[in-house]
Design a protein around this motif. Structure first.
Motif, PDB file in Angstrom:
ATOM      1  N   GLU A   1      22.512  -4.927  -1.582  1.00 31.87           N
ATOM      2  CA  GLU A   1      21.505  -5.921  -1.973  1.00 31.87           C
ATOM      3  C   GLU A   1      21.062  -5.746  -3.424  1.00 31.87           C
ATOM      4  N   ASP A   2      21.090  -4.514  -3.895  1.00 31.75           N
ATOM      5  CA  ASP A   2      20.594  -4.257  -5.245  1.00 31.75           C
ATOM      6  C   ASP A   2      21.465  -4.886  -6.329  1.00 31.75           C
ATOM      7  N   PHE A   3      22.681  -5.250  -5.954  1.00 34.02           N
ATOM      8  CA  PHE A   3      23.616  -5.756  -6.962  1.00 34.02           C
ATOM      9  C   PHE A   3      23.940  -7.236  -6.770  1.00 34.02           C
ATOM     10  N   GLU A   4      23.259  -7.868  -5.804  1.00 33.93           N
ATOM     11  CA  GLU A   4      23.641  -9.238  -5.473  1.00 33.93           C
ATOM     12  C   GLU A   4      23.181 -10.259  -6.510  1.00 33.93           C
TER      13      GLU A   4
ATOM     14  N   PRO B   1      17.899   5.880  -3.970  1.00 37.44           N
ATOM     15  CA  PRO B   1      16.580   5.754  -4.566  1.00 37.44           C
ATOM     16  C   PRO B   1      15.548   5.161  -3.608  1.00 37.44           C
TER      17      PRO B   1
ATOM     18  N   PRO C   1      23.714   3.458  -2.651  1.00 34.78           N
ATOM     19  CA  PRO C   1      23.899   2.260  -3.499  1.00 34.78           C
ATOM     20  C   PRO C   1      23.954   0.998  -2.661  1.00 34.78           C
ATOM     21  N   ARG C   2      22.793   0.482  -2.300  1.00 31.48           N
ATOM     22  CA  ARG C   2      22.713  -0.660  -1.394  1.00 31.48           C
ATOM     23  C   ARG C   2      23.299  -1.919  -2.035  1.00 31.48           C
TER      24      ARG C   2
ATOM     25  N   HIS D   1      17.805   1.743  -8.544  1.00 28.51           N
ATOM     26  CA  HIS D   1      18.597   0.576  -8.211  1.00 28.51           C
ATOM     27  C   HIS D   1      17.785  -0.665  -7.876  1.00 28.51           C
ATOM     28  N   HIS D   2      16.560  -0.442  -7.494  1.00 26.99           N
ATOM     29  CA  HIS D   2      15.880  -1.476  -6.785  1.00 26.99           C
ATOM     30  C   HIS D   2      14.915  -2.244  -7.658  1.00 26.99           C
ATOM     31  N   SER D   3      14.572  -3.433  -7.236  1.00 33.04           N
ATOM     32  CA  SER D   3      13.623  -4.225  -7.990  1.00 33.04           C
ATOM     33  C   SER D   3      12.731  -4.988  -7.040  1.00 33.04           C
TER      34      SER D   3
ATOM     35  N   TYR E   1      15.818   3.026   3.904  1.00 34.95           N
ATOM     36  CA  TYR E   1      15.903   1.746   4.612  1.00 34.95           C
ATOM     37  C   TYR E   1      15.870   1.967   6.115  1.00 34.95           C
TER      38      TYR E   1
ATOM     39  N   GLU F   1      12.985  -8.690  -6.244  1.00 40.07           N
ATOM     40  CA  GLU F   1      13.733  -9.213  -5.109  1.00 40.07           C
ATOM     41  C   GLU F   1      12.818  -9.744  -4.023  1.00 40.07           C
TER      42      GLU F   1
ATOM     43  N   TYR G   1      15.879  -9.505   4.904  1.00 37.43           N
ATOM     44  CA  TYR G   1      15.765  -8.359   4.009  1.00 37.43           C
ATOM     45  C   TYR G   1      14.341  -8.356   3.477  1.00 37.43           C
TER      46      TYR G   1
END
Lengths: 497, 149
Positions: free
Chosen positions: A461-464, B52, A458-459, B26-28, B55, B31, B108
């Protein structure tokens, strides 16, 4: 040809025919594999694995150092070396050391272990031949065979990010597990496990876990992040210790088949491993009500503003609806006379369709709902109620409510190579009328599904810059990157009162 | 699994954004700015071969100028189909990474192409999305300021 010779010849031909026609079916003999089927609960959920002689496992020097450090951290209250603390996959053999029940189901040459911990399962392939893992998984790639009344499971391809037990015993990706499962004369299930990992242990060693049946226990739909959000332990071993060793029992008894249920034959047209023909991540033209349209507009506005939309799926709490509209990767179908079991790789989920049964009079809302099915010719019709309203239909975040009612019609193709699925969605809170979603699956040649461990990383960055459709979808744990040489770590939030 | 790769190669960017947004958990990709490319060179600090998304944590610069980049490299199952293995990149490796940076300006990004010191390359999923051809590695550019508090 005399009569005795004719009889002898007939016997030989009959025996040969039986061998040829059912080469893999060794399961029908009395007292054999089916004795393993059903729900089991651990006699003891050991926090630290010992050898079958009660000794410490023969750790190598480096592994012993790692293990000692972890035990010291554990004594200081830090169990963060164990991925289960943030709801990531326990893996093997860790999941067998947890206090949770598991169910063994069989369909032909395929066995499934379905665990009562965050929807994890493993599928054991009983066809001959070894497996070459293309990548390591937490549950590995188990293959099995029968030796008399003993089921032998060999597992390779295990990722080294997991631990062997709650005390943090390490292992490497060279780990090979050989399990020998049998039902003991007293009715308990014995799993005698040989651990072979030359990178971690100086020699192979054996440990024994035992399980018993408990009529009050059943494998429920467990959603680990919700337990963390409630302030409970992600890893239930702590709860076990608090309760003096009592094994968790389900508060809700398992539903029983309808009184007039008739046994139905399993369907080979459904059994096996499948994958979606296409990935349908949008549900176009849904007849949204004003309330539904308002939510979709709000979502679109947030996304237009550069926010990342967080849904039930992205928060690792997908509902059964997600498997109806957006399944990815492999889907394992086990058929039996009482239940069709659907094991989804992504999103990871176990759906149970009780055949010829009724919905319970009192239905507790949940993510997967309550599914009952019946056959209409060759079509399996599945009726599902009892949703909790925490699910979206697609990538636009089209909502669902607790009033959601779905009817799925699974129709296999004549050659058994595909299944067409038509799902009728009724949800008067967000949609002005019922509508149909169509999907199709094709048969896969894979022996195993892979796995999708949604909570593994659960990174932060994904929730920022996130937009949460529902408050429930806020993250419970996040990986925080270390500054300089410090490595990253996952930190879970405290429960909100 | 190979069908996944074919799928990715056909996904137009606009749909890919939606796809990542929900399906890839989780990712998009909202971003990341796919119209931009940044090339960085540094030493691998940590590889998170995880769902998911995996890195690579890359340390660029030296001393007080050291910057830690977080580079998203796709999921394990997709990477396997693109020729990666779990130990393809290891801590301590010195690599050059061409990536699409995050829109928030932080160190990032999502990987397009990773180049080892011997010239061998590995592609990231971002290089496969239709409409965004992978650019050849260029000279490393100066990293942005370190992450704020």
């Amino acid at each position: 040809m005399n009569l005795r010779y004719r009889c002898y010849l007939l016997l030989c031909v009959t025996a040969l025919a039986a061998c040829v026609s059912r080469p893999a079916d060794v399961t029908s003999s009395p007292g054999r594999p089916d004795a393993l089927l059903g729900t089991w609960v651990p006699d003891a959920a050991p926090r630290a694995l010992l050898t079958s002689a009660g000794a410490q496992p023969p750790l190598s020097k480096d592994a012993a150092k790692t293990y000692t450090q972890r035990r010291q951290r554990l004594a200081a209250g830090d169990a963060s070396f164990d991925p289960t603390t943030w709801c990531a996959g326990p893996g093997m053999p860790r999941i067998l050391t947890m206090p949770n029940a598991f169910e063994i189901r069989r369909d032909g040459d395929r066995l499934a272990f379905i665990h009562d911990w965050y929807r994890w399962f493993r599928v054991v392939d009983l066809t001959p031949g070894e497996v070459e893992p293309p990548l390591p998984l937490t549950m590995g790639f188990p293959v099995g065979h029968w030796e008399a009344n003993t089921l032998v499971i060999r597992t390779v391809g295990l990722i080294d990010a997991t631990v062997m037990d709650a005390s943090g015993m390490p292992h490497s990706e060279q780990l090979k597990l050989t399990e020998r499962l049998r039902v003991l004369p007293d009715g308990r299930l014995e799993d005698r496990i040989t651990v072979d990992d030359p990178e971690t242990f100086t020699q192979p060693w054996e440990t024994v876990l035992t399980f018993h049946r408990d009529g009050a226990a059943h494998v429920a739909d467990d959603v680990c992040p919700d337990r963390i959000a409630r302030g409970e332990s992600a890893e239930s071993v702590t709860a076990l210790a608090r309760t003096g060793g009592a094994v968790k029992k389900s508060a809700v008894p398992p539903p029983t088949p309808a009184a007039d249920a008739k046994p139905l034959a399993a369907s080979p047209m459904f059994s096996g491993i499948w994958e979606p023909k296409t990935f349908g991540f949008m549900v176009p033209d849904a007849p949204l009500s004003k309330a539904g349209q308002d939510i979709v507009d709000r979502n679109a506005e947030a996304m237009k503003g550069g926010h990342i939309m967080q849904t039930a799926w992205t928060s690792c709490r997908p509902g059964a609806v997600s498997t109806m509209t957006m399944p990815r990767e492999k889907i394992v179908i086990l058929t039996a006379s009482d239940e069709i079991t659907l094991l989804f790789e992504m999103p990871r989920m176990v759906r149970r369709i009780r055949l010829n049964a009724s919905h319970p009079a009192k239905l507790e809302p949940g993510y997967v709902g309550d599914s009952i099915g019946h056959w209409e010719g060759g079509t399996l019709v599945v009726d599902t109620l009892g949703f909790n309203g925490y699910a979206e239909l697609d990538a636009r975040g089209q909502p669902t409510s607790a009033q959601l009612h779905t009817v799925e019609r699974f129709t296999p193709s004549a050659d058994g190579a595909g299944i067409d699925i038509e799902t009728t969605v009724t949800d008067p809170e967000y949609y002005s009328k019922p509508f149909v979603i169509k999907r199709a699956w094709k048969r896969s040649a894979a022996r195993h599904p892979f796995e999708y461990d949604c909570m593994e990383n659960p990174r932060q960055e994904d929730f920022e810059n996130a937009y949460y459709i529902r408050e429930r979808y806020r993250p419970t744990c996040m990986r925080v990157e270390g500054e300089g040489a410090a490595l990253s770590k996952v930190v879970c939030r405290k429960a909100e009162k | 699994m190979h069908s996944n790769l074919r799928f990715w190669s056909m996904v137009p960017p606009a749909l890919a954004v939606c796809f990542f947004q929900v399906a890839a958990a989780h990712h998009s990709t909202a971003e990341f700015d796919y119209t931009k490319q940044v090339t960085i060179k540094g030493t691998v600090k940590e590889v998170q071969w995880t769902n998911p998304h995996s890195y690579i944590q890359l340390l660029t610069g030296e001393g007080a100028d050291t910057v830690q980049w977080s580079v998203e490299i796709g999921s394990p199952s997709l990477n396997i189909n693109m020729g990666w293995r779990k130990n393809s990149v290891k801590p301590g490796d010195v690599v050059t990474m061409n990536l699409s940076p995050a829109r928030n300006g932080k160190p990032y990004g999502t990987l397009r192409v990773l180049t080892f010191a011997d010239g061998q390359q590995l592609e990231g999923v971002a290089a496969k999305i239709k409409g965004f051809p992978a650019a050849p590695p260029t000279a490393p550019t100066a990293p942005p300021a370190p992450k704020g508090p």
